[in-house]
Each structure stands twice: as structure tokens, then as C-alpha cells.
Design an enzyme around this catalytic site. Structure first.
Site, mmCIF file in Angstrom:
data_model
loop_
_atom_site.group_PDB
_atom_site.id
_atom_site.type_symbol
_atom_site.label_atom_id
_atom_site.label_comp_id
_atom_site.label_asym_id
_atom_site.label_seq_id
_atom_site.Cartn_x
_atom_site.Cartn_y
_atom_site.Cartn_z
ATOM 1 N N HIS B 7 20.365 -29.170 31.152
ATOM 2 C CA HIS B 7 19.954 -30.466 31.711
ATOM 3 C C HIS B 7 20.440 -30.948 32.911
ATOM 4 O O HIS B 7 21.598 -30.278 33.518
ATOM 5 C CB HIS B 7 20.356 -31.492 30.637
ATOM 6 N N GLU B 130 28.258 -29.063 34.497
ATOM 7 C CA GLU B 130 28.869 -28.965 33.337
ATOM 8 C C GLU B 130 28.603 -27.635 32.683
ATOM 9 O O GLU B 130 27.440 -27.152 33.015
ATOM 10 C CB GLU B 130 28.047 -30.186 32.197
#
Lengths: 139, 139
Positions: B7, B130
Site C-alpha cells: 500500500h 514499511e
């Protein structure tokens, strides 16, 4: 209509060094560099299977990407790109909701000939969003 | 090992307003808001088929996301997330190449219980990345 996610784009100060580091450290191999003369950028894509990373460096001092590097000398996330089924239809529908496109609102072509446009960041929560036209949801 | 794209995450000043705008203008429907108490954020995910958008707002003034909003009051792109087959093994291999993880280098859990870690931005061309652990390449 937005049909999927295409890529996230990172500006780097030295594209060749970034490509080498990405391969050696992260085991991510970039494709061949391409130049977008209009935007003043040299760029590569890294295929992640379901989406891509894009790395860009400026090719001239007045490139918008050069100005980004002045503010972020180590590089940083520049924009992300969503797939749409039609750029013109999507820009038209968004304009009716007050969403502005950069550069006068008409579609451009990217280095692969695909039709693209960029939205005004203030109209997408401060994020620079590129739209790329694809006939289907695949990238 | 990096196995895919998960994402891109956007910080917004008002999550409820952003969710409403995203649905009305962009026809993108967000899921239910979740709170990550450790990070001090309330967040939603928008499924784009092959990847996701994440929208976040701070839940307390000392949240790292609140500091981001001070610098970017309209919001902006905060980070992106890559899938890995194992967070610990990936962090270990990256550490051997000098790549640092934030928060002492040990994995955390996200709001869905998945194991995650954040890399030092200077070690990824200024981008906050991340890593999220998945047994396969799907998100």
C-alpha cells in the site's frame, strides 16, 4: 474510473547509484533507463509483480524533479500512480467535482506512450497523483 | 525478501471528511476505521484490487503523524509498504548491508495483527518504507 494501483515514484539524487544499491541491498532489479524530455527526468521501473516502483533523477536544472531534490537532497517519495480506464473521461468527471489537473488539464504521454495526467495535490489530500490509462485493470 | 507491493499511505487532517470525499469524488470506498494506539493513528484501507491506499489521521498531539501534519497541513504521502516473506529474516539481511530499522529494529504488529517494520528513510532514498510479513506474494 480508477481501476487499480500502478506505481509509487521516488526521486533520487543519482539514478545509477540508486539502481546499483537497490539491486545489491534489496535484490530489486530495475529495467533500462528512459528519458522523459518534456518532464526533464531519467527514470527506471522496478516490477514488483502486482505493481511497480519508479526511480527518477532530473536531466536538467529546471526540471520539477530538480526542485524537489533541492528540498529533499537525499530523495523522497514524489508521487503515486493509479490506473484509470480512460484519462479524458476520468478528468472530465473529476473536473465536475472541482478536481483540477496540472498542466491545463489535458493528457500527456509517458515514456512508454501511455496516456497520463497529474492531479493538483491539494485536490487529493496533499498527495501528487498520476493517472495512467489502461484498457483493463492490469498494469 | 521483498515479494510485492502492499500500500501507499496518506496522512489527512480529517479522516471522516477524507473518506467522504474519496467516495463521492473518486468513487473509492474505505473500510472501517481502526486505531493503532501505539502509533497514535486512526486509519482506513481502500482496496484497489492489486494493492491498497491507506488514509491516516493522528489520535493524539504527540503522534508522529501529528508532526507530519504540522509540516504538511493539507496532508501528503507519508510512506509506502512492501510485502516480505519474513520480516525478521529481511531485517537481518538488510542490517548486514547497513540498512537500519526504526524503533530498535524489532518487528511490530499492525491493526490486523500482521508483523511489520519501518526502515530508516535515509537507507531507502529518503522514502519511509514499511515492510509487512506475508507468507505469499498476495496482499
Amino acid at each position: 474510473m480508477i481501476t487499480g494501483f500502478n506505481h509509487v515514484s521516488i526521486v533520487v539524487p543519482d539514478l545509477a547509484a540508486a539502481m546499483a544499491r537497490l539491486e545489491q541491498v534489496y535484490h530489486l532489479k530495475a529495467g533500462e533507463p528512459r528519458i522523459n524530455a518534456e518532464q526533464g527526468v531519467r527514470l527506471v521501473w522496478i516490477d514488483l509483480g502486482n505493481a511497480r516502483l519508479e526511480l527518477m533523477e532530473p536531466t536538467r536544472p529546471d526540471s520539477p524533479v530538480a526542485k524537489f531534490l533541492e528540498r529533499n537532497p537525499h530523495g523522497g517519495i514524489h508521487h503515486f500512480c493509479l490506473n484509470v480506464d480512460g484519462v479524458d473521461a476520468t478528468l472530465g468527471a473529476l473536473a465536475q467535482c472541482g478536481v483540477r489537473a496540472l498542466g491545463g488539464g489535458s493528457a500527456q504521454r509517458n515514456v512508454h506512450g501511455e496516456r497520463i495526467a497529474f492531479l493538483q495535490p491539494k485536490d487529493f489530500f496533499g498527495a501528487l497523483v498520476e493517472l495512467e490509462e489502461h484498457g483493463d485493470a492490469a498494469h
